[in-house]
Design a protein around this motif. Structure first.
Motif, short mmCIF file in Angstrom:
data_model
loop_
_atom_site.label_atom_id
_atom_site.label_comp_id
_atom_site.label_asym_id
_atom_site.label_seq_id
_atom_site.Cartn_x
_atom_site.Cartn_y
_atom_site.Cartn_z
N VAL A 100 0.86 -1.19 0.00
CA VAL A 100 0.00 0.00 0.00
C VAL A 100 0.90 1.23 0.00
CG1 VAL A 100 -1.96 -1.08 1.17
CG2 VAL A 100 -0.15 -0.02 2.53
N PRO A 101 0.44 2.34 -0.57
CA PRO A 101 1.28 3.55 -0.64
C PRO A 101 1.72 4.07 0.72
CG PRO A 101 -0.59 3.74 -2.14
CD PRO A 101 -0.82 2.50 -1.33
N ARG A 102 0.93 3.82 1.77
CA ARG A 102 1.26 4.34 3.10
C ARG A 102 2.39 3.57 3.78
NH1 ARG A 102 -3.67 3.85 6.77
NH2 ARG A 102 -2.34 4.93 8.29
N ALA A 103 2.79 2.44 3.24
CA ALA A 103 3.73 1.56 3.94
C ALA A 103 5.07 2.26 4.18
CB ALA A 103 3.94 0.29 3.14
N LEU A 104 5.60 2.04 5.38
CA LEU A 104 6.93 2.54 5.72
C LEU A 104 7.99 1.67 5.06
CD1 LEU A 104 8.76 4.42 7.47
CD2 LEU A 104 8.54 2.72 9.31
N ASP A 105 9.00 2.31 4.46
CA ASP A 105 10.09 1.58 3.81
C ASP A 105 10.74 0.62 4.80
OD1 ASP A 105 13.24 1.53 3.23
OD2 ASP A 105 12.14 1.69 1.34
N GLU A 106 10.93 -0.61 4.37
CA GLU A 106 11.46 -1.65 5.27
C GLU A 106 12.87 -1.35 5.75
OE1 GLU A 106 12.42 -2.96 1.04
OE2 GLU A 106 10.79 -1.94 2.10
N ASN A 107 13.67 -0.68 4.95
CA ASN A 107 15.04 -0.37 5.37
C ASN A 107 15.08 0.75 6.40
OD1 ASN A 107 16.52 -2.27 3.65
ND2 ASN A 107 15.73 -1.04 1.95
N ILE A 108 14.18 1.71 6.25
CA ILE A 108 14.06 2.76 7.26
C ILE A 108 13.60 2.15 8.58
CG2 ILE A 108 12.78 4.83 7.93
CD1 ILE A 108 12.66 5.58 4.96
N LEU A 109 12.62 1.25 8.50
CA LEU A 109 12.13 0.58 9.70
C LEU A 109 13.25 -0.21 10.37
CD1 LEU A 109 9.89 -0.37 11.61
CD2 LEU A 109 9.29 -2.12 9.93
N MET A 110 14.03 -0.96 9.60
CA MET A 110 15.12 -1.75 10.16
C MET A 110 16.16 -0.85 10.83
SD MET A 110 17.59 -4.58 8.32
CE MET A 110 18.33 -3.38 7.18
N GLU A 111 16.47 0.26 10.18
CA GLU A 111 17.47 1.19 10.73
C GLU A 111 17.00 1.78 12.06
OE1 GLU A 111 19.66 5.40 9.50
OE2 GLU A 111 18.68 4.18 7.96
N ARG A 112 15.74 2.18 12.11
CA ARG A 112 15.21 2.76 13.35
C ARG A 112 15.13 1.70 14.45
NH1 ARG A 112 10.26 6.73 13.06
NH2 ARG A 112 10.87 6.76 15.26
N ALA A 113 14.75 0.49 14.09
CA ALA A 113 14.65 -0.58 15.07
C ALA A 113 16.02 -0.95 15.62
CB ALA A 113 13.99 -1.80 14.45
N ALA A 114 17.03 -0.93 14.75
CA ALA A 114 18.39 -1.26 15.19
C ALA A 114 18.87 -0.28 16.25
CB ALA A 114 19.34 -1.26 13.99
N GLY A 115 18.37 0.95 16.18
CA GLY A 115 18.78 1.96 17.14
C GLY A 115 18.38 1.65 18.57
N ILE A 116 17.39 0.77 18.75
CA ILE A 116 17.01 0.36 20.11
C ILE A 116 17.31 -1.12 20.34
CG2 ILE A 116 15.23 2.14 20.27
CD1 ILE A 116 13.21 -0.25 20.06
N GLY A 117 18.11 -1.70 19.46
CA GLY A 117 18.60 -3.05 19.70
C GLY A 117 17.75 -4.18 19.13
N LEU A 118 16.78 -3.88 18.25
CA LEU A 118 15.99 -4.93 17.62
C LEU A 118 16.73 -5.41 16.37
CD1 LEU A 118 12.38 -3.44 17.91
CD2 LEU A 118 13.62 -4.90 19.53
N LYS A 119 17.01 -6.69 16.30
CA LYS A 119 17.90 -7.22 15.26
C LYS A 119 17.13 -8.02 14.21
CE LYS A 119 21.66 -7.56 18.62
NZ LYS A 119 22.60 -8.47 19.33
N GLY A 120 17.58 -7.89 12.95
CA GLY A 120 16.96 -8.65 11.89
C GLY A 120 17.40 -8.19 10.52
N SER A 121 16.62 -8.59 9.51
CA SER A 121 16.94 -8.26 8.12
C SER A 121 15.71 -7.65 7.47
CB SER A 121 17.35 -9.52 7.35
OG SER A 121 18.46 -10.16 7.98
N SER A 122 15.91 -7.00 6.32
CA SER A 122 14.79 -6.37 5.62
C SER A 122 14.42 -7.16 4.38
CB SER A 122 15.13 -4.93 5.25
OG SER A 122 16.19 -4.89 4.30
N PHE A 123 13.13 -7.06 4.03
CA PHE A 123 12.59 -7.77 2.86
C PHE A 123 11.61 -6.84 2.14
CE2 PHE A 123 13.90 -10.76 6.03
CZ PHE A 123 14.54 -11.78 5.31
N PRO A 124 11.62 -6.85 0.81
CA PRO A 124 10.83 -5.87 0.05
C PRO A 124 9.33 -6.13 0.04
CG PRO A 124 11.93 -7.39 -1.43
CD PRO A 124 12.45 -7.69 -0.07
N ASP A 125 8.91 -7.33 0.45
CA ASP A 125 7.49 -7.64 0.47
C ASP A 125 7.21 -8.68 1.55
OD1 ASP A 125 7.59 -10.45 -0.82
OD2 ASP A 125 8.66 -9.19 -2.26
N VAL A 126 5.94 -8.80 1.90
CA VAL A 126 5.56 -9.68 3.00
C VAL A 126 5.81 -11.14 2.66
CG1 VAL A 126 3.60 -10.47 4.40
CG2 VAL A 126 3.88 -8.03 3.90
#
Length: 438
Positions: free
Chosen positions: A373-399
Protein backbone atom coordinates in the motif's frame (compact mmCIF):
# COMPACT_ATOMS: atom_id res chain seq x y z
CA UNK A 1 -17.89 -1.78 -16.07
CA UNK A 2 -17.05 -5.18 -14.55
CA UNK A 3 -16.27 -5.75 -10.87
CA UNK A 4 -12.50 -5.37 -11.18
CA UNK A 5 -12.87 -2.15 -13.14
CA UNK A 6 -15.30 -0.89 -10.53
CA UNK A 7 -12.75 -1.59 -7.79
CA UNK A 8 -10.02 0.07 -9.82
CA UNK A 9 -12.22 3.15 -10.12
CA UNK A 10 -12.98 3.21 -6.39
CA UNK A 11 -9.35 2.79 -5.37
CA UNK A 12 -7.88 5.15 -7.97
CA UNK A 13 -10.46 7.94 -8.09
CA UNK A 14 -11.62 8.19 -4.48
CA UNK A 15 -9.18 9.19 -1.73
CA UNK A 16 -8.88 6.18 0.59
CA UNK A 17 -7.47 6.51 4.13
CA UNK A 18 -6.31 2.91 4.18
CA UNK A 19 -4.12 3.67 1.16
CA UNK A 20 -2.95 7.29 1.47
CA UNK A 21 -3.65 8.16 5.10
CA UNK A 22 -4.38 11.65 6.42
CA UNK A 23 -4.97 13.21 3.00
CA UNK A 24 -8.16 11.14 2.66
CA UNK A 25 -9.60 12.13 6.06
CA UNK A 26 -12.61 14.48 5.98
CA UNK A 27 -13.27 16.52 9.10
CA UNK A 28 -16.96 17.12 8.45
CA UNK A 29 -20.06 15.14 7.52
CA UNK A 30 -21.05 17.25 4.50
CA UNK A 31 -20.42 14.61 1.83
CA UNK A 32 -21.99 11.86 3.90
CA UNK A 33 -25.13 13.91 4.50
CA UNK A 34 -25.36 14.80 0.81
CA UNK A 35 -25.13 11.14 -0.20
CA UNK A 36 -27.60 10.12 2.49
CA UNK A 37 -30.12 12.71 1.35
CA UNK A 38 -29.71 11.65 -2.29
CA UNK A 39 -30.25 7.96 -1.39
CA UNK A 40 -33.35 8.69 0.67
CA UNK A 41 -31.86 8.08 4.14
CA UNK A 42 -31.61 4.27 3.91
CA UNK A 43 -30.21 3.92 7.44
CA UNK A 44 -33.62 4.88 8.83
CA UNK A 45 -35.11 1.61 7.59
CA UNK A 46 -33.20 -0.61 10.04
CA UNK A 47 -32.14 -0.53 13.68
CA UNK A 48 -28.42 -0.23 14.37
CA UNK A 49 -25.72 -0.68 16.97
CA UNK A 50 -22.79 1.74 16.70
CA UNK A 51 -19.34 0.59 17.84
CA UNK A 52 -16.27 2.82 18.29
CA UNK A 53 -12.96 2.42 20.12
CA UNK A 54 -9.22 2.25 19.61
CA UNK A 55 -8.78 -1.51 20.00
CA UNK A 56 -11.23 -4.38 19.82
CA UNK A 57 -14.01 -2.67 17.93
CA UNK A 58 -13.67 -5.06 14.98
CA UNK A 59 -13.86 -8.17 17.17
CA UNK A 60 -16.71 -6.69 19.22
CA UNK A 61 -18.59 -5.77 16.04
CA UNK A 62 -18.27 -9.28 14.63
CA UNK A 63 -19.22 -10.96 17.90
CA UNK A 64 -22.21 -8.65 18.34
CA UNK A 65 -23.40 -9.42 14.82
CA UNK A 66 -22.96 -13.13 15.53
CA UNK A 67 -25.06 -12.82 18.72
CA UNK A 68 -27.83 -11.10 16.77
CA UNK A 69 -27.72 -13.80 14.10
CA UNK A 70 -28.07 -16.48 16.78
CA UNK A 71 -31.09 -14.56 18.08
CA UNK A 72 -32.70 -14.90 14.67
CA UNK A 73 -32.29 -11.35 13.38
CA UNK A 74 -31.44 -10.62 9.76
CA UNK A 75 -28.19 -8.85 10.57
CA UNK A 76 -26.05 -6.37 8.68
CA UNK A 77 -22.37 -5.86 9.51
CA UNK A 78 -20.27 -2.92 8.34
CA UNK A 79 -16.56 -2.95 9.22
CA UNK A 80 -13.27 -1.58 7.93
CA UNK A 81 -10.67 -1.96 6.61
CA UNK A 82 -10.92 -5.18 4.63
CA UNK A 83 -8.12 -7.74 4.50
CA UNK A 84 -8.32 -9.61 1.20
CA UNK A 85 -11.63 -8.62 -0.41
CA UNK A 86 -13.34 -5.22 -0.49
CA UNK A 87 -16.67 -6.96 0.06
CA UNK A 88 -15.64 -8.04 3.59
CA UNK A 89 -16.71 -4.57 4.68
CA UNK A 90 -20.41 -5.14 3.99
CA UNK A 91 -22.15 -8.36 5.04
CA UNK A 92 -25.68 -9.58 5.64
CA UNK A 93 -26.00 -12.66 7.84
CA UNK A 94 -22.29 -13.31 7.31
CA UNK A 95 -22.45 -13.20 3.50
CA UNK A 96 -20.51 -10.52 1.68
CA UNK A 97 -22.21 -7.99 -0.55
CA UNK A 98 -22.37 -9.34 -4.10
CA UNK A 99 -20.05 -8.16 -6.84
CA UNK A 100 -23.14 -7.41 -8.91
CA UNK A 101 -24.45 -5.02 -6.26
CA UNK A 102 -21.09 -3.22 -5.99
CA UNK A 103 -21.07 -2.73 -9.75
CA UNK A 104 -24.70 -1.63 -9.75
CA UNK A 105 -24.27 0.87 -6.92
CA UNK A 106 -21.42 2.67 -8.65
CA UNK A 107 -23.14 2.61 -12.04
CA UNK A 108 -26.49 3.84 -10.68
CA UNK A 109 -24.96 6.59 -8.60
CA UNK A 110 -21.98 7.63 -10.73
CA UNK A 111 -23.42 11.10 -11.31
CA UNK A 112 -23.67 11.93 -7.59
CA UNK A 113 -20.26 10.34 -6.95
CA UNK A 114 -18.70 12.55 -9.62
CA UNK A 115 -20.55 15.58 -8.25
CA UNK A 116 -19.94 15.16 -4.51
CA UNK A 117 -16.49 13.58 -4.91
CA UNK A 118 -16.74 11.58 -1.68
CA UNK A 119 -13.84 9.80 -0.07
CA UNK A 120 -13.62 6.03 -0.46
CA UNK A 121 -14.94 5.61 3.09
CA UNK A 122 -17.85 8.03 2.61
CA UNK A 123 -18.89 6.18 -0.51
CA UNK A 124 -18.55 2.78 1.17
CA UNK A 125 -20.75 3.82 4.10
CA UNK A 126 -23.43 4.99 1.67
CA UNK A 127 -23.20 1.70 -0.22
CA UNK A 128 -23.52 -0.29 3.01
CA UNK A 129 -26.57 1.61 4.21
CA UNK A 130 -28.34 1.24 0.86
CA UNK A 131 -27.47 -2.45 0.68
CA UNK A 132 -28.74 -3.12 4.20
CA UNK A 133 -32.00 -1.32 3.43
CA UNK A 134 -32.50 -3.18 0.15
CA UNK A 135 -31.70 -6.49 1.90
CA UNK A 136 -34.41 -5.94 4.53
CA UNK A 137 -31.88 -6.04 7.37
CA UNK A 138 -33.53 -5.83 10.80
CA UNK A 139 -30.48 -4.78 12.82
CA UNK A 140 -27.07 -3.62 11.54
CA UNK A 141 -23.84 -3.50 13.51
CA UNK A 142 -21.93 -0.45 12.32
CA UNK A 143 -18.23 -0.12 13.16
CA UNK A 144 -16.82 3.40 13.29
CA UNK A 145 -13.97 3.93 10.84
CA UNK A 146 -11.90 6.54 12.64
CA UNK A 147 -12.72 8.56 15.77
CA UNK A 148 -16.44 8.95 16.13
CA UNK A 149 -17.78 12.50 16.17
CA UNK A 150 -16.91 13.23 12.53
CA UNK A 151 -16.92 9.66 11.23
CA UNK A 152 -19.18 9.05 8.24
CA UNK A 153 -21.10 6.39 10.16
CA UNK A 154 -22.16 8.96 12.77
CA UNK A 155 -25.35 9.99 10.96
CA UNK A 156 -27.19 7.03 12.47
CA UNK A 157 -29.27 7.07 15.64
CA UNK A 158 -28.63 3.58 17.01
CA UNK A 159 -30.45 1.61 19.67
CA UNK A 160 -27.09 1.22 21.45
CA UNK A 161 -23.73 3.00 21.30
CA UNK A 162 -20.51 1.21 22.25
CA UNK A 163 -16.97 2.50 22.91
CA UNK A 164 -14.55 -0.35 23.55
CA UNK A 165 -11.55 1.61 24.91
CA UNK A 166 -9.20 4.53 24.29
CA UNK A 167 -5.60 4.09 23.16
CA UNK A 168 -2.73 5.76 21.32
CA UNK A 169 -3.71 5.73 17.65
CA UNK A 170 -4.45 8.34 14.94
CA UNK A 171 -3.21 11.01 17.34
CA UNK A 172 -2.39 13.34 14.44
CA UNK A 173 -6.12 13.46 13.64
CA UNK A 174 -7.95 12.84 16.90
CA UNK A 175 -5.74 14.63 19.44
CA UNK A 176 -2.43 14.21 21.20
CA UNK A 177 -3.81 12.99 24.53
CA UNK A 178 -6.08 10.11 25.51
CA UNK A 179 -8.57 12.65 26.83
CA UNK A 180 -8.85 14.42 23.48
CA UNK A 181 -9.25 11.09 21.69
CA UNK A 182 -11.98 10.12 24.18
CA UNK A 183 -13.90 13.31 23.41
CA UNK A 184 -13.90 12.46 19.70
CA UNK A 185 -15.12 8.92 20.34
CA UNK A 186 -17.75 10.15 22.82
CA UNK A 187 -19.22 12.00 19.84
CA UNK A 188 -21.20 8.87 18.94
CA UNK A 189 -23.27 9.13 22.14
CA UNK A 190 -26.82 10.10 21.12
CA UNK A 191 -29.71 11.59 23.07
CA UNK A 192 -31.46 8.95 25.15
CA UNK A 193 -29.50 6.07 23.60
CA UNK A 194 -27.77 3.76 26.15
CA UNK A 195 -23.99 3.55 25.86
CA UNK A 196 -21.59 0.74 26.76
CA UNK A 197 -17.97 1.50 27.66
CA UNK A 198 -15.78 -1.58 27.38
CA UNK A 199 -12.99 -0.62 29.77
CA UNK A 200 -12.75 1.68 32.77
CA UNK A 201 -9.74 3.95 32.28
CA UNK A 202 -9.53 6.30 35.25
CA UNK A 203 -10.09 9.98 34.51
CA UNK A 204 -11.19 9.23 30.94
CA UNK A 205 -14.31 7.65 32.42
CA UNK A 206 -15.59 11.10 33.44
CA UNK A 207 -15.59 12.21 29.80
CA UNK A 208 -18.01 9.43 28.93
CA UNK A 209 -20.08 9.87 32.09
CA UNK A 210 -20.46 13.60 31.45
CA UNK A 211 -21.31 13.04 27.78
CA UNK A 212 -23.93 10.42 28.66
CA UNK A 213 -25.44 12.63 31.36
CA UNK A 214 -25.68 15.56 28.93
CA UNK A 215 -27.45 13.30 26.42
CA UNK A 216 -29.76 11.77 29.02
CA UNK A 217 -28.30 8.34 28.21
CA UNK A 218 -27.78 5.41 30.55
CA UNK A 219 -24.13 4.35 30.71
CA UNK A 220 -22.74 0.88 31.45
CA UNK A 221 -19.08 0.01 32.07
CA UNK A 222 -18.71 -3.58 30.91
CA UNK A 223 -15.70 -4.42 33.11
CA UNK A 224 -17.64 -3.37 36.22
CA UNK A 225 -20.50 -5.73 35.42
CA UNK A 226 -18.79 -8.70 33.74
CA UNK A 227 -15.52 -10.52 34.34
CA UNK A 228 -13.96 -12.81 31.75
CA UNK A 229 -10.83 -14.90 32.36
CA UNK A 230 -8.99 -17.00 29.75
CA UNK A 231 -8.01 -20.51 30.72
CA UNK A 232 -4.35 -21.47 30.62
CA UNK A 233 -2.80 -22.18 27.22
CA UNK A 234 -2.15 -25.91 27.01
CA UNK A 235 -0.40 -26.21 23.65
CA UNK A 236 0.91 -23.77 21.07
CA UNK A 237 -1.89 -22.47 18.85
CA UNK A 238 -4.75 -24.27 20.59
CA UNK A 239 -8.04 -22.31 20.85
CA UNK A 240 -8.57 -20.64 24.19
CA UNK A 241 -11.54 -21.21 26.44
CA UNK A 242 -12.87 -18.61 28.85
CA UNK A 243 -14.90 -18.37 32.01
CA UNK A 244 -17.14 -15.33 32.29
CA UNK A 245 -19.35 -14.17 35.14
CA UNK A 246 -22.04 -11.54 35.49
CA UNK A 247 -20.86 -9.66 38.58
CA UNK A 248 -24.36 -8.35 39.26
CA UNK A 249 -26.37 -11.57 39.06
CA UNK A 250 -23.62 -14.12 39.65
CA UNK A 251 -24.57 -15.95 36.44
CA UNK A 252 -21.52 -17.69 34.99
CA UNK A 253 -20.55 -18.82 31.49
CA UNK A 254 -18.17 -21.79 31.61
CA UNK A 255 -15.83 -23.04 28.89
CA UNK A 256 -16.57 -20.42 26.24
CA UNK A 257 -14.51 -21.48 23.25
CA UNK A 258 -13.85 -18.41 21.17
CA UNK A 259 -11.31 -16.35 19.27
CA UNK A 260 -7.81 -17.30 20.37
CA UNK A 261 -5.96 -14.34 21.81
CA UNK A 262 -6.24 -13.73 25.53
CA UNK A 263 -6.82 -10.02 24.87
CA UNK A 264 -10.28 -11.14 23.70
CA UNK A 265 -11.31 -11.44 27.36
CA UNK A 266 -12.02 -7.70 27.49
CA UNK A 267 -13.90 -7.86 24.21
CA UNK A 268 -16.04 -10.73 25.51
CA UNK A 269 -16.90 -8.68 28.61
CA UNK A 270 -18.03 -5.88 26.32
CA UNK A 271 -20.13 -8.22 24.16
CA UNK A 272 -21.78 -9.78 27.21
CA UNK A 273 -22.74 -6.29 28.40
CA UNK A 274 -24.09 -5.48 24.93
CA UNK A 275 -26.07 -8.72 24.89
CA UNK A 276 -27.43 -8.00 28.38
CA UNK A 277 -28.84 -4.68 27.19
CA UNK A 278 -30.10 -6.20 23.93
CA UNK A 279 -31.88 -8.77 26.05
CA UNK A 280 -34.07 -5.97 27.37
CA UNK A 281 -34.61 -4.07 24.13
CA UNK A 282 -34.37 -6.80 21.47
CA UNK A 283 -35.09 -10.06 23.31
CA UNK A 284 -31.57 -11.50 23.00
CA UNK A 285 -31.02 -14.42 25.42
CA UNK A 286 -27.95 -15.51 27.37
CA UNK A 287 -27.77 -18.61 25.16
CA UNK A 288 -27.78 -16.38 22.06
CA UNK A 289 -24.88 -14.47 23.63
CA UNK A 290 -22.81 -17.58 24.39
CA UNK A 291 -23.55 -19.20 21.02
CA UNK A 292 -22.82 -15.97 19.17
CA UNK A 293 -19.48 -15.47 20.87
CA UNK A 294 -18.43 -19.06 20.22
CA UNK A 295 -19.67 -19.04 16.63
CA UNK A 296 -18.27 -15.70 15.53
CA UNK A 297 -15.83 -17.05 12.93
CA UNK A 298 -18.40 -19.44 11.48
CA UNK A 299 -21.15 -16.82 11.44
CA UNK A 300 -19.25 -13.74 10.26
CA UNK A 301 -15.99 -14.93 8.68
CA UNK A 302 -13.81 -12.85 11.00
CA UNK A 303 -10.09 -13.11 10.20
CA UNK A 304 -6.79 -11.77 11.49
CA UNK A 305 -7.29 -12.08 15.25
CA UNK A 306 -4.54 -14.34 16.62
CA UNK A 307 -5.19 -16.46 13.56
CA UNK A 308 -3.18 -19.67 13.15
CA UNK A 309 -2.04 -19.81 9.52
CA UNK A 310 0.28 -22.82 9.64
CA UNK A 311 2.04 -25.27 11.94
CA UNK A 312 5.60 -26.64 12.13
CA UNK A 313 6.60 -23.92 12.71
CA UNK A 314 3.49 -22.41 14.27
CA UNK A 315 2.67 -19.28 12.26
CA UNK A 316 0.22 -16.73 13.65
CA UNK A 317 -0.99 -13.32 12.51
CA UNK A 318 -2.83 -10.58 14.36
CA UNK A 319 -4.05 -7.14 13.30
CA UNK A 320 -3.05 -5.35 16.53
CA UNK A 321 -1.23 -2.26 15.27
CA UNK A 322 -0.83 0.30 18.06
CA UNK A 323 0.94 0.33 21.42
CA UNK A 324 -1.90 -1.12 23.46
CA UNK A 325 -2.80 -3.77 20.89
CA UNK A 326 0.80 -4.92 20.48
CA UNK A 327 1.33 -5.08 24.24
CA UNK A 328 -1.37 -7.76 24.43
CA UNK A 329 0.14 -9.56 21.45
CA UNK A 330 3.67 -9.61 22.88
CA UNK A 331 2.47 -10.79 26.30
CA UNK A 332 0.69 -13.72 24.70
CA UNK A 333 3.61 -14.52 22.42
CA UNK A 334 5.85 -14.93 25.43
CA UNK A 335 3.32 -17.24 27.11
CA UNK A 336 2.79 -19.30 23.96
CA UNK A 337 6.16 -19.90 22.34
CA UNK A 338 8.49 -22.70 23.43
CA UNK A 339 11.41 -21.62 21.29
CA UNK A 340 12.27 -18.31 19.65
CA UNK A 341 9.96 -15.65 18.21
CA UNK A 342 10.44 -14.78 14.54
CA UNK A 343 8.63 -11.48 14.02
CA UNK A 344 7.55 -10.48 10.50
CA UNK A 345 6.75 -6.82 10.97
CA UNK A 346 5.87 -3.66 9.09
CA UNK A 347 4.05 -0.40 9.72
CA UNK A 348 2.42 2.48 7.90
CA UNK A 349 4.59 5.56 7.53
CA UNK A 350 2.54 7.78 9.86
CA UNK A 351 2.76 5.39 12.83
CA UNK A 352 4.47 6.78 15.97
CA UNK A 353 7.19 4.16 16.35
CA UNK A 354 8.57 5.79 19.50
CA UNK A 355 5.41 4.64 21.28
CA UNK A 356 5.51 1.13 19.80
CA UNK A 357 9.17 0.08 19.85
CA UNK A 358 9.43 -0.16 23.67
CA UNK A 359 6.79 -2.93 23.79
CA UNK A 360 8.37 -5.15 21.10
CA UNK A 361 10.32 -8.20 22.34
CA UNK A 362 14.08 -7.59 22.28
CA UNK A 363 14.72 -11.34 22.17
CA UNK A 364 12.89 -11.84 18.85
CA UNK A 365 14.48 -12.10 15.42
CA UNK A 366 12.90 -9.54 13.09
CA UNK A 367 12.00 -9.66 9.41
CA UNK A 368 11.31 -6.04 8.52
CA UNK A 369 9.04 -5.62 5.53
CA UNK A 370 6.40 -3.44 3.89
CA UNK A 371 2.82 -4.00 2.80
CA UNK A 372 1.66 -3.37 -0.75
CA UNK A 373 0.00 0.00 0.00
CA UNK A 374 1.28 3.55 -0.64
CA UNK A 375 1.26 4.34 3.10
CA UNK A 376 3.73 1.56 3.94
CA UNK A 377 6.93 2.54 5.72
CA UNK A 378 10.09 1.58 3.81
CA UNK A 379 11.46 -1.65 5.27
CA UNK A 380 15.04 -0.37 5.37
CA UNK A 381 14.06 2.76 7.26
CA UNK A 382 12.13 0.58 9.70
CA UNK A 383 15.12 -1.75 10.16
CA UNK A 384 17.47 1.19 10.73
CA UNK A 385 15.21 2.76 13.35
CA UNK A 386 14.65 -0.58 15.07
CA UNK A 387 18.39 -1.26 15.19
CA UNK A 388 18.78 1.96 17.14
CA UNK A 389 17.01 0.36 20.11
CA UNK A 390 18.60 -3.05 19.70
CA UNK A 391 15.99 -4.93 17.62
CA UNK A 392 17.90 -7.22 15.26
CA UNK A 393 16.96 -8.65 11.89
CA UNK A 394 16.94 -8.26 8.12
CA UNK A 395 14.79 -6.37 5.62
CA UNK A 396 12.59 -7.77 2.86
CA UNK A 397 10.83 -5.87 0.05
CA UNK A 398 7.49 -7.64 0.47
CA UNK A 399 5.56 -9.68 3.00
CA UNK A 400 5.71 -12.94 1.06
CA UNK A 401 9.52 -13.01 0.97
CA UNK A 402 9.69 -12.05 4.67
CA UNK A 403 7.28 -14.82 5.66
CA UNK A 404 9.15 -17.42 3.65
CA UNK A 405 12.48 -16.37 5.16
CA UNK A 406 11.05 -16.48 8.68
CA UNK A 407 9.51 -19.93 8.24
CA UNK A 408 12.70 -21.27 6.66
CA UNK A 409 14.79 -20.01 9.58
CA UNK A 410 12.46 -21.10 12.37
CA UNK A 411 12.96 -24.34 14.27
CA UNK A 412 10.00 -26.63 14.86
CA UNK A 413 9.36 -25.23 18.37
CA UNK A 414 9.78 -21.62 17.27
CA UNK A 415 6.88 -19.30 16.48
CA UNK A 416 6.54 -17.06 13.44
CA UNK A 417 4.39 -14.02 14.17
CA UNK A 418 3.13 -11.68 11.44
CA UNK A 419 1.83 -8.23 12.33
CA UNK A 420 2.44 -4.57 13.09
CA UNK A 421 -0.12 -3.42 10.55
CA UNK A 422 -3.49 -4.60 9.26
CA UNK A 423 -1.98 -4.39 5.78
CA UNK A 424 0.91 -6.71 6.66
CA UNK A 425 -1.67 -9.27 7.81
CA UNK A 426 -3.70 -8.73 4.64
CA UNK A 427 -0.67 -9.47 2.47
CA UNK A 428 0.21 -12.52 4.58
CA UNK A 429 -3.26 -13.98 4.05
CA UNK A 430 -2.46 -14.11 0.33
CA UNK A 431 0.84 -15.99 0.67
CA UNK A 432 0.20 -19.34 -1.11
CA UNK A 433 1.61 -21.68 1.55
CA UNK A 434 -0.46 -19.92 4.23
CA UNK A 435 -3.76 -20.25 2.38
CA UNK A 436 -3.82 -24.05 2.51
CA UNK A 437 -6.02 -25.77 5.14
CA UNK A 438 -4.06 -26.58 8.29
Amino acid sequence: MDYQKTLDFLFSQLPAYHRIGKAAYRNDLGNTLALDDYLGHPHRSFRSIHIAGTNGKGSVSHMTASVLMEAGFRTGLYTSPHLTDFRERIKVNGKMITKTYVNSFVARHRKIIDSVKPSFFEMTVAMAFEYFASSAVEVAVIEVGLGGRLDSTNIITPVLSVITNIGHDHMDLLGDTLGKIAIEKAGIIKKGVPVVIGESQGTIDDIFIDSARAAGSDIFFADRNFKCIPDEIKNQGEPLTYKAINLITGRSFEGLSVLTGDYQAKNIQTVLQIADILGRIEGVSEKNAADGIEGVVRNTGLQGRWQVLATRPLTICDTGHNREGLEYVVNQLRKTVKGRIHFVIGFVSDKDLDLIFPVLPAEALYYFTRADVPRALDENILMERAAGIGLKGSSFPDVESAVRAARASAAVDDLVFIGGSTFIVADALSVPELTKPI
